[in-house]
Design a protein around this motif. Structure first.
Motif, PDB file in Angstrom:
ATOM      1  N   ALA A 139      41.509 -24.388 -29.868  1.00 28.71           N
ATOM      2  CA  ALA A 139      42.236 -24.419 -28.605  1.00 28.71           C
ATOM      3  C   ALA A 139      41.977 -23.131 -27.845  1.00 28.71           C
ATOM      4  N   LEU A 140      41.745 -23.278 -26.584  1.00 28.17           N
ATOM      5  CA  LEU A 140      41.503 -22.142 -25.692  1.00 28.17           C
ATOM      6  C   LEU A 140      42.518 -22.236 -24.561  1.00 28.17           C
ATOM      7  N   ARG A 141      43.291 -21.181 -24.351  1.00 25.85           N
ATOM      8  CA  ARG A 141      44.307 -21.175 -23.307  1.00 25.85           C
ATOM      9  C   ARG A 141      44.150 -19.932 -22.435  1.00 25.85           C
ATOM     10  N   PHE A 142      44.233 -20.136 -21.146  1.00 19.12           N
ATOM     11  CA  PHE A 142      44.200 -19.036 -20.195  1.00 19.12           C
ATOM     12  C   PHE A 142      45.611 -18.810 -19.667  1.00 19.12           C
ATOM     13  N   PHE A 143      45.966 -17.542 -19.548  1.00 18.12           N
ATOM     14  CA  PHE A 143      47.294 -17.184 -19.071  1.00 18.12           C
ATOM     15  C   PHE A 143      47.172 -16.240 -17.894  1.00 18.12           C
ATOM     16  N   ARG A 144      48.145 -16.287 -17.017  1.00 17.60           N
ATOM     17  CA  ARG A 144      48.162 -15.402 -15.854  1.00 17.60           C
ATOM     18  C   ARG A 144      48.731 -14.027 -16.191  1.00 17.60           C
ATOM     19  N   TYR A 145      49.445 -13.962 -17.306  1.00 22.08           N
ATOM     20  CA  TYR A 145      50.127 -12.726 -17.694  1.00 22.08           C
ATOM     21  C   TYR A 145      49.739 -12.360 -19.131  1.00 22.08           C
ATOM     22  N   VAL A 147      50.566 -12.389 -22.301  1.00 28.36           N
ATOM     23  CA  VAL A 147      51.630 -13.032 -23.067  1.00 28.36           C
ATOM     24  C   VAL A 147      51.887 -12.350 -24.412  1.00 28.36           C
ATOM     25  N   ALA A 148      50.853 -11.791 -25.026  1.00 28.89           N
ATOM     26  CA  ALA A 148      51.060 -11.106 -26.302  1.00 28.89           C
ATOM     27  C   ALA A 148      51.997  -9.905 -26.103  1.00 28.89           C
ATOM     28  N   GLU A 149      51.812  -9.174 -25.018  1.00 23.42           N
ATOM     29  CA  GLU A 149      52.696  -8.031 -24.733  1.00 23.42           C
ATOM     30  C   GLU A 149      54.107  -8.507 -24.432  1.00 23.42           C
ATOM     31  N   THR A 163      53.426  -7.445 -15.489  1.00 22.30           N
ATOM     32  CA  THR A 163      52.723  -7.559 -14.219  1.00 22.30           C
ATOM     33  C   THR A 163      51.574  -8.524 -14.438  1.00 22.30           C
ATOM     34  N   ARG A 164      51.190  -9.182 -13.391  1.00 25.28           N
ATOM     35  CA  ARG A 164      50.151 -10.205 -13.505  1.00 25.28           C
ATOM     36  C   ARG A 164      48.840  -9.570 -13.972  1.00 25.28           C
ATOM     37  N   ARG A 165      48.351 -10.056 -15.109  1.00 22.04           N
ATOM     38  CA  ARG A 165      47.079  -9.618 -15.666  1.00 22.04           C
ATOM     39  C   ARG A 165      46.571 -10.735 -16.569  1.00 22.04           C
ATOM     40  N   PRO A 166      45.471 -11.362 -16.218  1.00 25.41           N
ATOM     41  CA  PRO A 166      44.995 -12.518 -16.986  1.00 25.41           C
ATOM     42  C   PRO A 166      44.757 -12.186 -18.455  1.00 25.41           C
ATOM     43  N   SER A 167      45.047 -13.153 -19.289  1.00 23.42           N
ATOM     44  CA  SER A 167      44.738 -13.025 -20.713  1.00 23.42           C
ATOM     45  C   SER A 167      44.274 -14.389 -21.218  1.00 23.42           C
ATOM     46  N   VAL A 168      43.664 -14.354 -22.385  1.00 19.07           N
ATOM     47  CA  VAL A 168      43.132 -15.580 -22.968  1.00 19.07           C
ATOM     48  C   VAL A 168      43.493 -15.614 -24.452  1.00 19.07           C
ATOM     49  N   GLY A 169      43.744 -16.811 -24.948  1.00 20.39           N
ATOM     50  CA  GLY A 169      44.047 -16.996 -26.358  1.00 20.39           C
ATOM     51  C   GLY A 169      43.158 -18.073 -26.957  1.00 20.39           C
ATOM     52  N   VAL A 170      42.742 -17.832 -28.197  1.00 19.79           N
ATOM     53  CA  VAL A 170      41.920 -18.808 -28.923  1.00 19.79           C
ATOM     54  C   VAL A 170      42.605 -19.076 -30.253  1.00 19.79           C
ATOM     55  N   TRP A 171      42.764 -20.365 -30.590  1.00 18.83           N
ATOM     56  CA  TRP A 171      43.345 -20.775 -31.856  1.00 18.83           C
ATOM     57  C   TRP A 171      42.297 -21.602 -32.587  1.00 18.83           C
ATOM     58  N   PHE A 175      39.446 -27.615 -41.305  1.00 20.77           N
ATOM     59  CA  PHE A 175      39.687 -28.327 -42.550  1.00 20.77           C
ATOM     60  C   PHE A 175      40.970 -27.876 -43.252  1.00 20.77           C
ATOM     61  N   GLY A 176      42.007 -27.691 -42.497  1.00 24.39           N
ATOM     62  CA  GLY A 176      43.296 -27.343 -43.081  1.00 24.39           C
ATOM     63  C   GLY A 176      43.403 -25.903 -43.558  1.00 24.39           C
ATOM     64  N   SER A 177      42.423 -25.074 -43.214  1.00 18.50           N
ATOM     65  CA  SER A 177      42.468 -23.673 -43.645  1.00 18.50           C
ATOM     66  C   SER A 177      43.553 -22.929 -42.860  1.00 18.50           C
ATOM     67  N   ARG A 178      43.607 -21.662 -43.081  1.00 18.97           N
ATOM     68  CA  ARG A 178      44.557 -20.797 -42.383  1.00 18.97           C
ATOM     69  C   ARG A 178      44.277 -20.838 -40.884  1.00 18.97           C
ATOM     70  N   LEU A 179      45.315 -20.713 -40.097  1.00 21.64           N
ATOM     71  CA  LEU A 179      45.175 -20.696 -38.642  1.00 21.64           C
ATOM     72  C   LEU A 179      44.794 -19.287 -38.187  1.00 21.64           C
ATOM     73  N   PHE A 180      43.693 -19.214 -37.449  1.00 21.79           N
ATOM     74  CA  PHE A 180      43.266 -17.942 -36.869  1.00 21.79           C
ATOM     75  C   PHE A 180      43.521 -17.991 -35.370  1.00 21.79           C
ATOM     76  N   TYR A 181      43.913 -16.871 -34.828  1.00 21.63           N
ATOM     77  CA  TYR A 181      44.067 -16.807 -33.377  1.00 21.63           C
ATOM     78  C   TYR A 181      43.635 -15.436 -32.889  1.00 21.63           C
ATOM     79  N   PHE A 182      43.198 -15.429 -31.675  1.00 23.12           N
ATOM     80  CA  PHE A 182      42.724 -14.203 -31.046  1.00 23.12           C
ATOM     81  C   PHE A 182      43.270 -14.169 -29.636  1.00 23.12           C
ATOM     82  N   LEU A 183      43.819 -13.031 -29.266  1.00 25.62           N
ATOM     83  CA  LEU A 183      44.361 -12.862 -27.921  1.00 25.62           C
ATOM     84  C   LEU A 183      43.692 -11.672 -27.260  1.00 25.62           C
TER      85      LEU A 183
END
Length: 184
Positions: A139-145, A147-149, A163-171, A175-183
């Motif tokens: 999953a790839l999500r784009f955010f206007r703010y 969100v991690a902060e 304050t408005r600053r674009p960010s992106v998240g990847v999940w 195969f049922g392994s651990r969930l990895f995410y990157f922000l």
């Protein structure tokens, strides 16, 4: 009493406020519309509206508690407003995957709400819920703010000052392994 029709009628009575109001204006007519016989329709006509409303409120309360658990930081940020926004976002009987469906409906509603970052925060939390429910996920999500902060500020009890600053998240989950995410 036909079970399927009875269940459908009860589900709407307990979950759809607009239907409930219309039902109690003409209960016999509404019950017949569900294919119920005269005896069954007559028994529905004698249901206590106050008792139905109390049970409906209990169901709403349960959905609210589940939604709070699904989007805890969004609940923290919104406070008492969370319940009002959730009730405005959901209507009718719960859908399969109710927790995620209610959270998704709330996130969609908050996309147009103030403060503007609240919609991003709800989508951010929802991304974890959706990714966690899948065996394989990218999953790839784009955010206007940032969100991690915002999430970190809320987790530590601080009021977010985003304050408005674009960010992106990847999940990612394979195969049922651990969930990895990157922000970023």
């Amino acid at each position: 009493m036909p079970l399927k029709e009875t269940q459908a009628l009860l589900a709407l009575l307990y979950t759809d406020e607009t239907f409930r109001e219309a039902f109690f204006r003409a209960p016999l007519e509404r019950a017949r519309q569900f294919g119920l016989g005269e005896a069954e329709a007559e028994s529905f006509a004698h249901i206590d509206p106050a008792a139905v409303a109390r049970f409906a409120d209990c169901l709403k309360g349960k959905r609210t508690l589940d939604a709070r658990k699904t989007l805890p930081l969004t609940h923290t940020a919104l406070g008492a407003r969370f319940d009002r926004e959730l009730f405005a976002a959901i209507s009718g009987p719960p859908r399969p995957g109710r927790h995620r469906a209610d959270a998704a409906a709330l996130a969609a509603r908050l996309a147009r709400a103030e403060p503007q970052w609240i919609g991003d925060l709800a989508r951010f939390e929802l991304a974890f819920v959706e990714a966690g429910a899948r065996h394989n996920c990218f999953a790839l999500r784009f955010f206007r703010y940032p969100v991690a902060e915002i999430a970190e500020q809320l987790a530590y009890g601080a009021a977010p000052g985003a304050t408005r600053r674009p960010s992106v998240g990847v999940w990612l989950r394979l195969f049922g392994s651990r969930l990895f995410y990157f922000l970023a």
